[in-house]
Design a protein around this motif. Structure first.
Motif, mmCIF file in Angstrom:
data_model
loop_
_atom_site.group_PDB
_atom_site.id
_atom_site.type_symbol
_atom_site.label_atom_id
_atom_site.label_comp_id
_atom_site.label_asym_id
_atom_site.label_seq_id
_atom_site.Cartn_x
_atom_site.Cartn_y
_atom_site.Cartn_z
ATOM 1 N N ASN A 47 0.847 -1.190 0.000
ATOM 2 C CA ASN A 47 0.000 0.000 0.000
ATOM 3 C C ASN A 47 0.883 1.240 0.000
ATOM 4 O O ASN A 47 2.039 1.209 0.404
ATOM 5 N N LYS A 65 -4.902 1.911 -8.097
ATOM 6 C CA LYS A 65 -3.569 1.340 -8.260
ATOM 7 C C LYS A 65 -2.640 2.355 -8.916
ATOM 8 O O LYS A 65 -3.035 3.067 -9.851
ATOM 9 N N THR A 87 -1.173 -0.037 -4.025
ATOM 10 C CA THR A 87 -2.560 0.380 -3.857
ATOM 11 C C THR A 87 -2.617 1.609 -2.955
ATOM 12 O O THR A 87 -2.028 1.622 -1.871
#
Length: 313
Positions: A47, A65, A87
């Motif tokens: 992330n 994304k 992400t």
């Protein structure tokens, strides 16, 4: 690295690998989160948390994304970019355009995998007294072994702080000139008063008033005007400084203007740090100039000759 979204939107950014639990001890990122959470950065989650302007430029939101492209190789002719998809799990707003438009956070372990490192190569410290940062950096450089690069916040932002220092000095000069103009107005007012009251001054002189007492009268009048004006200015300035974070947004909202453009001034809000030492210096300077401004009119009043002043009365 280069952040890529949708295949056609590219933005350069500094991607910093952190430990979420430790990051809050050295920065305010935890309180600056606008969306998502710092705890979303977990090992292996890949992330990323982006600055609010960077996210806007990439046209991404939570859950989208983005690909991070890093150049590998030792020469420009053998550069092979490494791509890794992350992400978006959070968006922060630091209030500083350099960070909001060019900084992203990933978990330390994900960052190590991204650049193929086995250990972090940077450590940041936060001090209770930020003014001691140069001293601490020097001591660390002298005492720690190995070829280490030690930098403090004053070295990282040398140009910016030099500009702020220059502007502060210039503002003091400008304020002094403004006060001087006000002092000239005080001189003009007292001179007109002396001219208008020449007959009264002459009568006081014939009744036994000395030139010194006449001079004192106008010096006290001018000093009272200076003290009153300085007091009103200090009260108004301090009130404005303490409430600038409320007053400026209200004016911007009312008139639809923006005093500080992020892309020009790097900050989005008008900062205010009230320094009583500066307030004291400005107040004393104002009263001193006001007192000096009374000297000539008072001296002129003391030189009024009763016979000349009453000749045409």
């Amino acid at each position: 690295g280069m952040l890529v979204h949708g295949g056609d939107i590219l933005r350069p950014a500094v991607v910093r690998g952190i430990l979420p639990g430790e990051e809050t001890k050295v920065s305010d990122i935890g309180r600056q989160m606008k969306e998502g959470s710092l705890d979303s950065l977990q090992p292996g989650s890949f992330n990323i948390i982006l600055g609010i302007e960077l996210a806007r430029q990439l046209e991404v939101k939570i859950g989208d994304k983005v690909a991070i492209a890093l150049a590998e190789g030792s020469s420009f002719t053998s550069v092979a970019p490494t791509l890794r998809t992350f992400t978006v799990s959070g968006i922060f707003e630091a209030g500083h355009n350099e960070f909001d438009s060019g900084l992203g956070y990933v978990h330390l372990e994900d960052g190590e995998q991204l650049v193929h490192l086995n250990a972090p190569f940077g450590l940041r410290l936060r001090l209770q007294d930020l003014q001691k940062a140069p001293e601490v950096a020097f001591e660390l450089k002298q005492t720690m072994p190995g070829k280490l690069l030690v930098r403090d916040w004053t070295k990282l932002n040398t140009t910016w702080f030099a500009a702020v220092t220059t502007q502060k000095h210039m503002m003091f000069v400008i304020l002094t000139l403004i006060i001087a103009v006000a002092a000239f107005n005080l001189v003009a007012t007292l001179v007109m008063t002396v001219t208008d009251k020449q007959a009264d001054i002459a009568i006081l002189r014939t009744l036994g008033a000395s030139p010194r007492s006449i001079m004192k009268i106008f010096m006290v009048q001018g000093a009272l005007v200076g003290v009153l004006g300085t007091a009103l200015g200090v009260v108004g300035g301090v009130t404005l400084a303490l409430n600038v974070d409320v007053i400026v947004p209200a004016i911007e909202h009312l008139f639809g203007v923006k005093f500080l453009a992020k892309d020009i001034y790097f900050i989005s809000a008008v900062p205010s740090d009230l320094r009583w030492h500066d307030v004291t210096i400005i107040g004393i300077t104002s009263m001193a100039l006001a007192f000096v401004a009374t000297l000539y009119p008072s001296w002129s009043a003391a030189r009024v000759r009763p016979a000349d002043a009453l000749r045409y009365e």
